[in-house]
Design an enzyme around this catalytic site. Structure first.
Site, mmCIF file in Angstrom:
data_model
loop_
_atom_site.group_PDB
_atom_site.id
_atom_site.type_symbol
_atom_site.label_atom_id
_atom_site.label_comp_id
_atom_site.label_asym_id
_atom_site.label_seq_id
_atom_site.Cartn_x
_atom_site.Cartn_y
_atom_site.Cartn_z
ATOM 1 N N TYR A 72 -26.675 -28.044 15.534
ATOM 2 C CA TYR A 72 -27.569 -26.931 15.855
ATOM 3 C C TYR A 72 -27.711 -26.856 17.369
ATOM 4 O O TYR A 72 -27.677 -27.884 18.063
ATOM 5 C CB TYR A 72 -28.961 -27.137 15.251
ATOM 6 C CG TYR A 72 -29.066 -26.849 13.776
ATOM 7 C CD1 TYR A 72 -29.480 -25.591 13.318
ATOM 8 C CD2 TYR A 72 -28.784 -27.823 12.837
ATOM 9 C CE1 TYR A 72 -29.595 -25.338 11.961
ATOM 10 C CE2 TYR A 72 -28.892 -27.582 11.479
ATOM 11 C CZ TYR A 72 -29.305 -26.328 11.051
ATOM 12 O OH TYR A 72 -29.413 -26.073 9.702
ATOM 13 N N ASP A 103 -33.993 -20.795 8.570
ATOM 14 C CA ASP A 103 -35.274 -20.124 8.403
ATOM 15 C C ASP A 103 -35.233 -18.688 8.916
ATOM 16 O O ASP A 103 -34.277 -18.271 9.572
ATOM 17 C CB ASP A 103 -36.372 -20.891 9.148
ATOM 18 C CG ASP A 103 -36.583 -22.287 8.600
ATOM 19 O OD1 ASP A 103 -36.342 -22.486 7.397
ATOM 20 O OD2 ASP A 103 -36.984 -23.180 9.378
#
Length: 245
Positions: A111, A53
């Protein structure tokens, strides 16, 4: 000669509107595709392992594209890095099998989310970690982390509206590493829904600051209701660290 080119890249996502190409040229995919056009003379779509994002960073994003070229792997890497801005770098280039797909073939993604937990923020960490000035209940956080592991319906921990899309995912592990004020949360899983990691982090921080109970996690899984989960932390502390195939 037709080549399926795999690249591994890193980027500081701070000034970009995420991975996916938009009409404007301020996305990672857009920058890469423009260079491939310059390199080959042909418009070529680049497939990423996932869409980071706006504001999210990567140390190990993987992408692939198919071109007709006689260039060698190191020549392609050098070409990219000659034209990319300083906040994007291609670290590796390899020719893959014709059917390799960077998104569909991914087995596990890692992540990392960084917290700087100190009353005064760090001048040097501020761009790549979330400043949390309040004291954190580390033991409560440690109790919460295993509850996210395993296979669950993560709809309540996402920004997705109810849809026909499958929202079941598997988090293989969620761990925390503390080094003084720096706290690193490592997520390993088969994939993540829109904003899931950032919402889980918001939930964890609300537990750590005693604004919610550990038991609230099970309620979110049971009701699949976004409003029962924590807030969405900002993107600048999040990194796509590694993709395994």
């Amino acid at each position: 000669m037709k080549r399926n080119v795999k690249i591994v890249l890193e980027y500081d996502g701070g000034r970009y509107k995420g991975w996916q190409r938009l009409d404007s040229n301020d996305t990672i995919q857009g920058k890469l595709e423009d260079i491939v056009l310059k390199m080959t003379g042909n418009k070529t779509g680049i497939i990423g392992s996932g869409r980071t994002d706006s504001g999210v960073h990567a140390r190990g994003q993987v992408a692939n594209f198919i071109i007709d070229t006689d260039m060698k792997e190191n020549e392609i890497k050098d070409y990219f890095n000659a034209y990319l801005p300083q906040d994007i770098a291609v670290k590796e280039v390899a020719f893959e099998k014709e059917n390799f797909h960077s998104r569909h073939d991914a087995k596990e993604k890692t992540y990392v989310y960084y917290i700087y937990n100190n009353q005064v923020n760090s001048v040097f960490d501020r761009k790549f970690s979330l400043h949390v000035p309040e004291a954190l209940d580390i033991e409560a956080i440690r109790k919460a982390l295993p509850l996210f592991e395993g296979t669950h319906d993560f709809l309540g921990f996402s920004s997705l509206r109810k849809s026909k899309k499958i929202t079941v995912r598997t988090i293989n592990s969620l761990t925390m590493e503390k080094d003084g004020p720096r706290i690193k949360f490592v997520f390993k899983g088969d994939g993540f829904l829109y904003n899931t990691i950032r919402i889980i982090m918001g939930t964890i921080l609300e537990i750590g600051t005693k604004k919610r109970k550990v038991s609230s996690i099970e309620e979110v899984f049971k009701t699949k209701t976004r409003e029962k989960a924590g807030y969405t932390v900002p993107p600048h502390g999040l990194f796509l660290e590694e993709v395994k195939y």
